[in-house]
Motif scaffolding. Structure first.
Motif, PDB file in Angstrom:
ATOM      1  N   THR A 188      96.205   7.115 -28.275  1.00  0.00           N
ATOM      2  CA  THR A 188      95.511   6.402 -29.348  1.00  0.00           C
ATOM      3  C   THR A 188      94.049   6.816 -29.406  1.00  0.00           C
ATOM      4  N   HIS A 193      92.151   2.730 -33.928  1.00  0.00           N
ATOM      5  CA  HIS A 193      93.401   2.346 -33.279  1.00  0.00           C
ATOM      6  C   HIS A 193      94.624   2.560 -34.164  1.00  0.00           C
ATOM      7  N   LYS A 196      97.602   7.011 -33.919  1.00  0.00           N
ATOM      8  CA  LYS A 196      98.412   6.995 -32.701  1.00  0.00           C
ATOM      9  C   LYS A 196      99.417   8.144 -32.720  1.00  0.00           C
TER      10      LYS A 196
END
Length: 223
Positions: A188, A193, A196
């Protein structure tokens, strides 16, 4: 009357910079100037030669404007996103910028720019002492956004900047890596965030980004 590369001055009808003019056209014996504020100016009975000069000057202004290279919003910080990393870039960022609460709701700086800053910070934080600025809580001004990226690059938890930081917390990461199964890892981006990837170190080695020689696989192999 004055017609230059920068302005159009025809008293008593108009005196303004070309950048304020949207378009020109003629109708019957009128020169009609459409301004960017949606207003129109009509000038009657101009000689044909003057009208041609006005049109040519406007066209030249548009051509020069289109040929101008786009401004780098980070040029005033001494950081060229196309140049090699150098320590003076970091010094320029930290010294030239200041926290501005009036810009707390600014849009996010592009992720690739923040990642570049984080990478440069990491490279030189290992070689020299760098005074990393402290971001203010709940602020998205450019200073605080860049400060957060620099703090993350050196492994500092930006939510607990006043607390003591352990050696484990100071480990640098361009990617957060978590074991997600047998030979399977979740990679990540700590700056985003939502970015990924899944990396599999079995046979065959692979990554969900589609590349077999990507930085995600290399990061997992280094852990």
């Amino acid at each position: 009357m004055k017609i230059t590369e920068k302005l159009l001055h025809i008293p008593p009808y108009i005196s303004t910079a070309w950048e304020n003019i949207e378009s020109l056209h003629t109708k019957d014996n009128l020169l009609i100037i459409n301004l960017k504020n949606t207003k129109s100016i009509e000038i009657p009975n101009l000689p044909k030669q003057i009208i041609e000069t006005i049109f040519n000057s406007h066209a030249k202004f548009i051509e020069n404007k289109n040929d101008s290279p786009p401004l780098n919003p980070f040029s005033n910080m001494g950081l060229s996103m196309n140049s090699g990393s150098n320590l003076s870039s970091i010094d320029s960022i930290t010294s030239a910028m200041k926290h501005n609460p009036d810009q707390k709701d600014m849009p996010d700086i592009p992720k690739e720019v923040l990642k570049k800053i984080a990478t440069i910070t990491k490279i030189f934080s290992d070689e020299a002492s760098i005074d990393i600025p402290k971001p203010e809580a709940n602020c998205n001004c450019p200073y605080c956004q860049i400060s957060k990226a620099m703090q993350i690059a050196t492994g500092v938890n930006i939510e607990n900047l006043d607390e003591d930081v352990s050696e484990e917390d100071l480990k640098f990461r361009l990617w957060d890596i978590k074991e997600h199964g047998d030979k399977l890892y979740l990679v990540t981006n700590p700056l985003d965030h939502n970015e990924k990837y899944s990396v599999f170190l079995g046979d065959p080695i692979g990554c969900t980004c589609g590349s077999k020689n990507c930085e995600h696989i290399k990061s997992v192999l280094k852990t």
